[in-house]
Design a protein around this motif. Sequence first.
Motif, PDB file in Angstrom:
ATOM      1  N   VAL A 260      16.810  16.047   3.082  1.00 25.06           N
ATOM      2  CA  VAL A 260      17.988  16.433   2.296  1.00 25.06           C
ATOM      3  C   VAL A 260      19.226  16.351   3.197  1.00 25.06           C
ATOM      4  O   VAL A 260      19.211  16.847   4.334  1.00 25.06           O
ATOM      5  CB  VAL A 260      17.804  17.870   1.736  1.00 25.06           C
ATOM      6  N   ASN A 261      20.289  15.751   2.680  1.00 21.89           N
ATOM      7  CA  ASN A 261      21.505  15.569   3.488  1.00 21.89           C
ATOM      8  C   ASN A 261      22.021  16.891   4.048  1.00 21.89           C
ATOM      9  O   ASN A 261      22.062  17.897   3.334  1.00 21.89           O
ATOM     10  CB  ASN A 261      22.602  14.908   2.657  1.00 21.89           C
ATOM     11  N   GLY A 262      22.408  16.866   5.315  1.00 18.36           N
ATOM     12  CA  GLY A 262      22.981  18.049   5.955  1.00 18.36           C
ATOM     13  C   GLY A 262      21.933  19.012   6.495  1.00 18.36           C
ATOM     14  O   GLY A 262      22.288  20.022   7.093  1.00 18.36           O
ATOM     15  N   GLU A 263      20.632  18.668   6.288  1.00 17.22           N
ATOM     16  CA  GLU A 263      19.582  19.612   6.723  1.00 17.22           C
ATOM     17  C   GLU A 263      18.982  19.218   8.069  1.00 17.22           C
ATOM     18  O   GLU A 263      19.014  18.058   8.483  1.00 17.22           O
ATOM     19  CB  GLU A 263      18.462  19.670   5.677  1.00 17.22           C
ATOM     20  N   VAL A 264      18.418  20.245   8.718  1.00 16.11           N
ATOM     21  CA  VAL A 264      17.712  20.070  10.001  1.00 16.11           C
ATOM     22  C   VAL A 264      16.231  20.304   9.744  1.00 16.11           C
ATOM     23  O   VAL A 264      15.872  21.199   8.971  1.00 16.11           O
ATOM     24  CB  VAL A 264      18.204  21.135  11.015  1.00 16.11           C
ATOM     25  N   TYR A 265      15.351  19.494  10.383  1.00 16.09           N
ATOM     26  CA  TYR A 265      13.903  19.692  10.225  1.00 16.09           C
ATOM     27  C   TYR A 265      13.206  19.733  11.581  1.00 16.09           C
ATOM     28  O   TYR A 265      13.337  18.795  12.376  1.00 16.09           O
ATOM     29  CB  TYR A 265      13.298  18.544   9.398  1.00 16.09           C
ATOM     30  N   ASN A 266      12.472  20.815  11.839  1.00 11.88           N
ATOM     31  CA  ASN A 266      11.609  20.879  13.019  1.00 11.88           C
ATOM     32  C   ASN A 266      10.368  20.022  12.787  1.00 11.88           C
ATOM     33  O   ASN A 266       9.831  19.996  11.678  1.00 11.88           O
ATOM     34  CB  ASN A 266      11.145  22.321  13.258  1.00 11.88           C
ATOM     35  N   ILE A 267       9.903  19.364  13.871  1.00  8.82           N
ATOM     36  CA  ILE A 267       8.674  18.551  13.804  1.00  8.82           C
ATOM     37  C   ILE A 267       7.842  18.883  15.047  1.00  8.82           C
ATOM     38  O   ILE A 267       8.371  18.806  16.167  1.00  8.82           O
ATOM     39  CB  ILE A 267       9.001  17.029  13.830  1.00  8.82           C
ATOM     40  N   ALA A 268       6.570  19.242  14.862  1.00  5.18           N
ATOM     41  CA  ALA A 268       5.728  19.528  16.034  1.00  5.18           C
ATOM     42  C   ALA A 268       4.279  19.227  15.713  1.00  5.18           C
ATOM     43  O   ALA A 268       3.903  19.060  14.547  1.00  5.18           O
ATOM     44  CB  ALA A 268       5.885  20.996  16.443  1.00  5.18           C
ATOM     45  N   GLY A 269       3.477  19.140  16.781  1.00  8.75           N
ATOM     46  CA  GLY A 269       2.069  18.786  16.610  1.00  8.75           C
ATOM     47  C   GLY A 269       1.162  19.989  16.419  1.00  8.75           C
ATOM     48  O   GLY A 269       0.006  19.846  16.007  1.00  8.75           O
ATOM     49  N   GLY A 270       1.674  21.189  16.788  1.00 12.45           N
ATOM     50  CA  GLY A 270       0.821  22.380  16.703  1.00 12.45           C
ATOM     51  C   GLY A 270      -0.192  22.442  17.833  1.00 12.45           C
ATOM     52  O   GLY A 270      -1.287  22.986  17.679  1.00 12.45           O
ATOM     53  N   ASN A 271       0.152  21.855  18.982  1.00 12.86           N
ATOM     54  CA  ASN A 271      -0.763  21.825  20.129  1.00 12.86           C
ATOM     55  C   ASN A 271      -0.079  22.413  21.359  1.00 12.86           C
ATOM     56  O   ASN A 271       0.341  21.690  22.255  1.00 12.86           O
ATOM     57  CB  ASN A 271      -1.173  20.378  20.446  1.00 12.86           C
ATOM     58  N   GLU A 272       0.037  23.730  21.394  1.00 11.89           N
ATOM     59  CA  GLU A 272       0.697  24.372  22.536  1.00 11.89           C
ATOM     60  C   GLU A 272      -0.299  24.581  23.665  1.00 11.89           C
ATOM     61  O   GLU A 272      -1.312  25.253  23.478  1.00 11.89           O
ATOM     62  CB  GLU A 272       1.244  25.744  22.114  1.00 11.89           C
ATOM     63  N   ILE A 273      -0.007  24.023  24.834  1.00  9.88           N
ATOM     64  CA  ILE A 273      -0.849  24.301  26.011  1.00  9.88           C
ATOM     65  C   ILE A 273       0.020  24.381  27.263  1.00  9.88           C
ATOM     66  O   ILE A 273       1.137  23.858  27.303  1.00  9.88           O
ATOM     67  CB  ILE A 273      -1.977  23.258  26.235  1.00  9.88           C
ATOM     68  N   THR A 274      -0.529  25.035  28.287  1.00 11.57           N
ATOM     69  CA  THR A 274       0.197  25.117  29.555  1.00 11.57           C
ATOM     70  C   THR A 274       0.069  23.775  30.282  1.00 11.57           C
ATOM     71  O   THR A 274      -0.862  22.993  30.032  1.00 11.57           O
ATOM     72  CB  THR A 274      -0.394  26.212  30.470  1.00 11.57           C
ATOM     73  N   ASN A 275       0.994  23.541  31.202  1.00  9.45           N
ATOM     74  CA  ASN A 275       0.949  22.286  31.963  1.00  9.45           C
ATOM     75  C   ASN A 275      -0.318  22.172  32.806  1.00  9.45           C
ATOM     76  O   ASN A 275      -0.851  21.077  32.982  1.00  9.45           O
ATOM     77  CB  ASN A 275       2.181  22.180  32.862  1.00  9.45           C
ATOM     78  N   ILE A 276      -0.802  23.306  33.322  1.00 10.96           N
ATOM     79  CA  ILE A 276      -2.018  23.238  34.154  1.00 10.96           C
ATOM     80  C   ILE A 276      -3.231  22.867  33.298  1.00 10.96           C
ATOM     81  O   ILE A 276      -4.054  22.036  33.698  1.00 10.96           O
ATOM     82  CB  ILE A 276      -2.246  24.540  34.990  1.00 10.96           C
ATOM     83  N   GLU A 277      -3.294  23.430  32.066  1.00 12.77           N
ATOM     84  CA  GLU A 277      -4.409  23.049  31.161  1.00 12.77           C
ATOM     85  C   GLU A 277      -4.324  21.557  30.824  1.00 12.77           C
ATOM     86  O   GLU A 277      -5.344  20.865  30.788  1.00 12.77           O
ATOM     87  CB  GLU A 277      -4.298  23.819  29.839  1.00 12.77           C
ATOM     88  N   LEU A 278      -3.106  21.103  30.558  1.00 13.52           N
ATOM     89  CA  LEU A 278      -2.904  19.690  30.232  1.00 13.52           C
ATOM     90  C   LEU A 278      -3.363  18.807  31.388  1.00 13.52           C
ATOM     91  O   LEU A 278      -4.081  17.815  31.212  1.00 13.52           O
ATOM     92  CB  LEU A 278      -1.410  19.447  29.943  1.00 13.52           C
ATOM     93  N   THR A 279      -2.969  19.198  32.607  1.00 11.43           N
ATOM     94  CA  THR A 279      -3.304  18.411  33.797  1.00 11.43           C
ATOM     95  C   THR A 279      -4.825  18.339  33.984  1.00 11.43           C
ATOM     96  O   THR A 279      -5.386  17.268  34.258  1.00 11.43           O
ATOM     97  CB  THR A 279      -2.642  19.059  35.047  1.00 11.43           C
ATOM     98  N   ARG A 280      -5.479  19.481  33.796  1.00 13.76           N
ATOM     99  CA  ARG A 280      -6.953  19.503  33.931  1.00 13.76           C
ATOM    100  C   ARG A 280      -7.601  18.597  32.878  1.00 13.76           C
ATOM    101  O   ARG A 280      -8.580  17.899  33.189  1.00 13.76           O
ATOM    102  CB  ARG A 280      -7.477  20.938  33.788  1.00 13.76           C
ATOM    103  N   SER A 281      -7.076  18.616  31.653  1.00 13.89           N
ATOM    104  CA  SER A 281      -7.650  17.755  30.594  1.00 13.89           C
ATOM    105  C   SER A 281      -7.523  16.277  30.974  1.00 13.89           C
ATOM    106  O   SER A 281      -8.452  15.495  30.762  1.00 13.89           O
ATOM    107  CB  SER A 281      -6.934  17.964  29.255  1.00 13.89           C
ATOM    108  N   ILE A 282      -6.364  15.901  31.522  1.00 10.58           N
ATOM    109  CA  ILE A 282      -6.154  14.494  31.911  1.00 10.58           C
ATOM    110  C   ILE A 282      -7.169  14.095  32.991  1.00 10.58           C
ATOM    111  O   ILE A 282      -7.828  13.056  32.917  1.00 10.58           O
ATOM    112  CB  ILE A 282      -4.705  14.283  32.421  1.00 10.58           C
ATOM    113  N   LEU A 283      -7.318  14.977  33.997  1.00 10.04           N
ATOM    114  CA  LEU A 283      -8.234  14.674  35.104  1.00 10.04           C
ATOM    115  C   LEU A 283      -9.675  14.582  34.603  1.00 10.04           C
ATOM    116  O   LEU A 283     -10.452  13.729  35.061  1.00 10.04           O
ATOM    117  CB  LEU A 283      -8.102  15.729  36.207  1.00 10.04           C
ATOM    118  N   LYS A 284     -10.019  15.444  33.642  1.00 11.14           N
ATOM    119  CA  LYS A 284     -11.379  15.442  33.092  1.00 11.14           C
ATOM    120  C   LYS A 284     -11.652  14.122  32.363  1.00 11.14           C
ATOM    121  O   LYS A 284     -12.689  13.491  32.577  1.00 11.14           O
ATOM    122  CB  LYS A 284     -11.538  16.632  32.136  1.00 11.14           C
ATOM    123  N   ILE A 285     -10.699  13.679  31.541  1.00 11.84           N
ATOM    124  CA  ILE A 285     -10.892  12.418  30.800  1.00 11.84           C
ATOM    125  C   ILE A 285     -11.085  11.268  31.794  1.00 11.84           C
ATOM    126  O   ILE A 285     -11.919  10.393  31.602  1.00 11.84           O
ATOM    127  CB  ILE A 285      -9.689  12.119  29.865  1.00 11.84           C
TER     128      ILE A 285
END
Length: 332
Positions: free
Chosen positions: A231-256
């Motif tokens: 709708v004109n003039g409106e703002v919309y938030n967009i997110a994935g719904g995947n909140e994680i800490t950077n350390i958890e993210l880093t561990r996941s990358i290393l695990k993969i």
Amino acid sequence: MKYFITGGAGFIGSNFIRYLIGKEPDAEVINFDKLTYAGNPENLSELKGNKRYTFVKGDISDSEMVDKHIRGCDILINFAAETHVDRSIGDPRDFITTDIVGTYVLLENAKKHSIKKFIQISTDEVYGSIEKGSFDEDSTLKPTNPYSASKTGADRLVFSYWATYKLPVVISRASNNYGPFQYPEKIIPLFVTNAIENRELPLYGDGLNVRDWLYVEDHCAAILFLVKKGVNGEVYNIAGGNEITNIELTRSILKILGKSESLIKKVRDREGHDRRYSLNISKIKNLGWEPAAEFGKGLELTVKWYIENTDWWKKIKSGEYLEYYRKQYLHR
Ligand code: NAD
Ligand code: TDX
């Protein structure tokens, strides 16, 4: 429909153009991009020769160039920006010139040429950090670094063209994106490519900062959805719904990747480092869009893409890039 897309040689813009051309058989695209260090025409090499796609090398703060190429376009989507927080802390100038002045030039030309929809790709960083709960679109804007402050200036300037001149604008504020073709200075591609090469992963501070990860294809779908339903003039938030800490993210990358956690190197924290970003996305959900990607799967696909496209990032991670990172690393 004729689209004037700025910053389409970067990460999200190139993914969006590929998505749009695939989804909309009648879409024609002008990709207007300055080709800064972050712009890479190779991101869209598959569209070479496609009659519905034209690339123009141009700067959004150059009104004459914008005026010349925007003629006849229906929809403008502004992805063009300086986007890396650490670079903005080092030298804010280009952030102000591109993110604020560039957006102003686009708005003036959109008004002059009666653009039917102006989509501003803003960011969750405009709200600043939140310890508990989530920001909705009416939350106070409290940006903390020169990048997010410049994006906030642009965000509100775009809104002012609706409030003042009734230019049909829609503003999206997305959370951290990840996926193929992301420049290896942002945490995910930097850490994936460093780990592949058995280099250290420089984790800032205590590693407990939280980001909400959005798969880039979900973001592209949300933007096209807003072109049609926003709708004109409106703002919309967009997110994935995947909140994680950077350390958890880093561990996941290393695990993969099957790599050792000994690659993690805690380094000095980013100045003014926002602790947590979190968005309430009820508004766009109620309109009919929600994210589809599951984070574990999206991250695996992303890591796989970097494994299979070493030529793409090895070309980037040489010369000027290495010089910049040597200086960054010494600084930490
Ligand atoms: P990116 O850095 O990968 O790409 C930016 C593109 O803009 C590059 O192709 C660059 O050449 C171009 N550009 C820069 N200055 C320009 C100028 N003056 N004129 C024309 N083109 C110019 O960025 P990205 O991550 O793809 O982000 C795209 C947009 O999305 C930005 O506006 C950013 O603020 C916003 N955003 C990004 C994220 C994220 O997680 N990456 C999240 C929310 C919002
Ligand atoms: O080397 C690193 N080490 C590290 O710990 C880098 C590059 C980052 N980090 C941390 C800082 C952040 O807490 O990881 C987190 C993510 O950092 P970035 O990838 O730089 O992203 P961020 O600062 O969150 O901003 C991003 O999301 C919002 C994009 O760069 C912006 O363009 C977007 O608007």
